[in-house]
Design a protein around this motif. Structure first.
Motif, short mmCIF file in Angstrom:
data_model
loop_
_atom_site.label_atom_id
_atom_site.label_comp_id
_atom_site.label_asym_id
_atom_site.label_seq_id
_atom_site.Cartn_x
_atom_site.Cartn_y
_atom_site.Cartn_z
N GLY B 75 -10.15 9.79 0.45
CA GLY B 75 -9.21 10.00 -0.45
C GLY B 75 -8.28 8.49 -0.14
O GLY B 75 -7.74 7.87 -1.10
N MET B 76 -8.10 8.13 1.19
CA MET B 76 -7.50 6.86 1.47
C MET B 76 -8.10 5.61 0.94
O MET B 76 -7.46 4.55 0.54
CB MET B 76 -7.31 6.73 2.96
N VAL B 77 -9.32 5.64 1.02
CA VAL B 77 -10.25 4.69 0.46
C VAL B 77 -10.19 4.45 -1.00
O VAL B 77 -10.12 3.44 -1.51
CB VAL B 77 -11.80 4.70 1.19
N LEU B 78 -10.23 5.68 -1.48
CA LEU B 78 -10.03 5.67 -3.13
C LEU B 78 -8.83 5.05 -3.47
O LEU B 78 -8.80 4.25 -4.59
CB LEU B 78 -10.16 7.06 -3.65
N GLY B 79 -7.72 5.34 -2.62
CA GLY B 79 -6.46 4.87 -3.02
C GLY B 79 -6.32 3.51 -2.93
O GLY B 79 -5.69 2.79 -3.77
N LEU B 80 -7.12 2.69 -1.98
CA LEU B 80 -6.88 1.44 -1.48
C LEU B 80 -7.69 0.61 -2.91
O LEU B 80 -7.26 -0.09 -3.45
CB LEU B 80 -7.48 1.19 -0.43
N GLN B 81 -9.05 1.20 -2.98
CA GLN B 81 -10.10 0.61 -3.91
C GLN B 81 -9.44 0.68 -5.49
O GLN B 81 -9.50 -0.05 -5.98
CB GLN B 81 -11.38 1.15 -3.83
N GLY B 82 -8.91 1.99 -5.73
CA GLY B 82 -8.30 2.37 -6.88
C GLY B 82 -7.39 1.51 -7.43
O GLY B 82 -7.15 0.52 -8.48
N TYR B 83 -6.23 1.09 -6.23
CA TYR B 83 -5.05 0.44 -6.77
C TYR B 83 -5.47 -1.07 -6.68
O TYR B 83 -4.96 -1.88 -7.75
CB TYR B 83 -4.22 0.41 -5.31
N VAL B 175 -7.02 13.94 -1.99
CA VAL B 175 -5.76 13.69 -2.83
C VAL B 175 -4.45 13.52 -2.37
O VAL B 175 -3.88 12.22 -2.39
CB VAL B 175 -5.23 14.97 -3.74
N PHE B 176 -4.50 14.04 -0.88
CA PHE B 176 -3.43 13.73 0.20
C PHE B 176 -3.65 12.33 0.71
O PHE B 176 -2.53 11.51 0.86
CB PHE B 176 -3.13 14.94 1.22
N GLY B 177 -4.75 12.06 1.04
CA GLY B 177 -4.94 10.68 1.48
C GLY B 177 -4.82 9.51 0.55
O GLY B 177 -4.19 8.55 0.66
N GLY B 178 -5.18 9.90 -0.73
CA GLY B 178 -4.65 9.01 -1.72
C GLY B 178 -3.16 8.77 -2.07
O GLY B 178 -2.70 7.48 -2.25
N TYR B 179 -2.62 9.88 -1.92
CA TYR B 179 -0.92 9.78 -2.16
C TYR B 179 -0.51 8.95 -0.85
O TYR B 179 0.39 8.16 -1.18
CB TYR B 179 -0.57 11.33 -1.69
N LEU B 180 -1.08 9.43 0.27
CA LEU B 180 -0.52 8.70 1.48
C LEU B 180 -0.56 7.10 1.37
O LEU B 180 0.28 6.33 1.70
CB LEU B 180 -1.36 8.81 2.85
N VAL B 181 -1.64 6.59 0.76
CA VAL B 181 -1.97 5.25 0.60
C VAL B 181 -1.34 4.61 -0.50
O VAL B 181 -0.46 3.61 -0.25
CB VAL B 181 -3.28 4.81 0.56
N GLY B 182 -1.34 5.37 -1.59
CA GLY B 182 -0.70 4.88 -3.11
C GLY B 182 0.65 5.03 -3.06
O GLY B 182 1.50 4.09 -3.42
N VAL B 183 1.28 6.06 -2.61
CA VAL B 183 2.83 6.15 -2.66
C VAL B 183 3.48 5.80 -1.35
O VAL B 183 4.34 5.06 -1.41
CB VAL B 183 3.09 7.69 -2.90
N GLN B 184 2.85 6.21 -0.23
CA GLN B 184 3.62 6.21 0.94
C GLN B 184 3.42 4.31 1.58
O GLN B 184 4.41 4.13 2.09
CB GLN B 184 3.28 7.00 2.22
N LEU B 185 2.15 3.94 1.44
CA LEU B 185 1.79 2.72 2.06
C LEU B 185 2.24 1.73 0.88
O LEU B 185 2.99 0.82 1.12
CB LEU B 185 0.38 2.96 2.38
N ILE B 186 1.69 1.88 -0.29
CA ILE B 186 1.53 0.58 -1.26
C ILE B 186 3.15 0.78 -1.95
O ILE B 186 3.67 -0.32 -2.44
CB ILE B 186 0.50 0.81 -2.31
N GLY B 187 3.51 2.21 -2.14
CA GLY B 187 4.77 2.15 -2.93
C GLY B 187 4.74 2.31 -4.43
O GLY B 187 5.85 2.14 -5.23
N ILE B 188 3.61 3.22 -4.80
CA ILE B 188 3.43 3.47 -6.31
C ILE B 188 4.81 4.67 -6.40
O ILE B 188 4.77 5.50 -5.48
CB ILE B 188 2.41 3.87 -6.65
#
Lengths: 270, 270
Positions: B75-83, B175-188
């Motif tokens: 999920g975290m990788v998906l967050g990074l690559q998707g962003y 999904v939680f991993g994607g949230y961590l990267v997308g919302v918490q780390l990147i700031g979406i």
């Protein structure tokens, strides 16, 4: 009237494809006796045991246990017969994910509706009979080879069977465990009124405990008799087997071309 | 001369190919028969559901750590690559949709099944194979207890039940991993991340199809693992080979089935 013979095997032949394993086997085991089936490794002893237990079907002839033809039994009939049989496998075949207690209790839980209290008492009695009541909570991995064999024996007699089959019960045991196992087989047979069929190649231990012996060589019965008759036998195969001689009817050398030819000593050397 | 040699090599190659094809067909036939037999012997797995629950612990609960940790990282990788891709089009707020749909439709069922095959499938094969090699299955048969009903069927149903649950947990962690990267780390924007996901993910089309996939993968992986264990030659080498085959075959079958199921579910083929 009850037949004196618990096991009757007539004109039995068995083989895999064209490879013949057993030929013209005639064998009986009387109720209450310990009968040994002996022979060198690979002669078909274990196959014979599996035919008695119904794990294999004969190509020819008949195997009767308690007047029932094993080969003709359907699945339910075979299950019914097996509930009256116990089998001790070569290395015990204990269930490695269960304690000693649960191993012995296995058949009682599977085949009876006894309450857990009654099962507990029965299991401890069986374990006491083989001297391992104190090991009830051990796992099979914590047991020595001899102890595992004794637990397997307790498990085999859990449902008070009429017949116990032993596949190489003495293999790999130290002299003390060997004597203990031999004595247990004799004592349990006598006290519980069982019939025991022991497949083994340990002649010295067997001669102490068995009532009757069959010798198998190359798939046929080559000799039979009581322990005293076997000791006194003049048959070359029996003599070689009893005295552990390296050469005789069972040759030391595997069939091969003449030694001199193999070493090319016939004048063909360059 | 060369022509003769070439002809014999070709003949040998065709013979080998034919023999291998026949062997493969035999194996597929045996596996299918085994599968049907397990289904027919499944009564005990439900009557004595405790047996299945015990296996659920070994196949499901013990796979949790690997599934949850892998889900989180995927999920975290998906967050990074998707962003990275979405921001090119100014659509980074759709990251929630990308993460959720990728996981629920594809990665959840498929990666969870591949991990399940490696962890639980290989363990099942090794356990059944060793039970066979140490004659525990034969011992059970001789105790009039059917190993297919007592040992195999509970493991099969435990695998079938645990696979969709593991896939769901994998997706949730993803999904939680994607949230961590997308919302918490990147700031979406958090509201956009969740609301877009909620709007785009359809229960029937996405979630239910994902569950159907994971049930099918659970059936395939567990059946292959059990068959390989039951069919393994009773030697150390045989069990090792069977364990490898379980992982390789079930991984390939999962990927192939995923293509077929995706084609039917999302492209309307048929």
């Amino acid at each position: 009237m009850q037949n004196d013979n618990l096991i009757e095997i007539e004109q039995l032949a068995f083989g895999y494809g064209t490879r013949s394993i057993l030929k013209n086997i005639n064998l009986t085991a009387k109720r209450g006796q310990v009968v040994a089936i002996m022979g060198s490794s690979g002669c078909g002893k274990t196959t014979l045991l599996r035919l008695i237990g119904g794990q294999l079907k004969a190509n020819q002839g008949v195997v009767r246990v308690a007047d029932e033809s094993v080969g003709d039994l359907d699945r339910d009939g075979l299950c019914r017969l097996r509930r009256k049989m116990g089998m001790l496998f070569q290395f015990g075949a204990l269930f490695t994910d269960m304690t000693v207690f649960d191993n012995v209790a296995f058949q009682l839980r599977e085949h009876t509706d006894l309450p857990e209290d009654a099962i507990r008492d029965l299991v401890l009695m069986k374990l006491h009979a083989v001297g391992l009541r104190g090991a009830a909570q051990l796992m099979p991995a914590e047991l020595s080879g001899g102890m595992a064999r004794r637990v397997a024996l307790a498990r085999a007699i859990a449902l008070d069977p009429m017949l116990v089959l032993y596949d190489e019960p003495f293999a790999g045991l130290d002299p003390i465990s060997l004597g203990v196992t031999g004595n247990l087989i004799r004592r349990l047979t006598d006290t519980l009124g069982l019939t025991s069929v022991v497949v083994t190649h340990d002649i010295h231990e067997s001669l102490k405990i068995v009532d009757y012996i069959y010798f198998i060589s190359e798939g046929v019965i080559v000799a039979e008799g009581t322990a005293d008759e076997i000791r006194a036998s003049g048959l070359p195969f029996v003599h070689q087997f009893v005295h552990g001689e390296a050469d005789g009817p069972v040759p030391f050398h595997y069939p091969a071309p003449p030694y001199a030819d193999d070493l090319r000593l016939g004048g063909q050397r360059a | 001369m060369i022509c003769d040699w070439g002809g014999s090599v070709l003949k040998q190659a065709i013979t080998n190919l034919g023999s291998r094809t026949l062997d493969a067909l035999w194996t597929v036939g045996l596996a299918m028969r085994f599968f049907v037999t397990v289904l027919l012997h499944s009564g005990m797995a439900f009557r004595r559901f405790g047996l299945t629950i015990r296996e659920l612990y070994f196949t499901g609960v013990l796979s949790l750590i690997v599934i949850l940790v892998s889900g989180l990282f995927v999920g975290m990788v998906l967050g990074l690559q998707g962003y990275e891709t979405l921001q090119t089009y100014g659509a980074e707020e759709s990251l929630g949709i990308v993460v959720a749909l990728s996981l629920v439709r594809e990665l959840g069922p498929v990666v969870a099944a591949l991990l399940f095959a490696s962890r639980a499938g290989s363990a099942i094969t090794a356990e059944i194979g060793l039970m066979k090699a140490t004659e525990q299955l034969s011992a059970m048969e001789m105790m009039a207890v059917d190993p297919l009903a007592r040992v195999v069927a509970p493991r099969f149903w435990a695998g079938v039940i645990s696979m969709p649950l593991l896939a769901a947990l994998f997706s949730a962690m993803g999904v939680f991993g994607g949230y961590l990267v997308g919302v918490q780390l990147i700031g979406i924007d958090e509201g956009a991340f969740w609301s877009q996901m909620q709007n785009a993910v359809d229960f029937e089309r996405d979630v239910l199809n994902g569950v159907i996939k994971s049930v099918v993968f659970g059936i395939a992986v567990t059946a292959i693992a059990l068959f390989e264990g039951y069919d393994a030659p009773p030697t150390a080498e045989g069990v090792a080979g069977a364990t490898t085959r379980t992982v390789v075959t079930s991984s390939l079958v999962v990927l192939a089935l995923d293509f077929v199921l995706t084609a039917f579910m999302f492209r309307g083929i048929g």
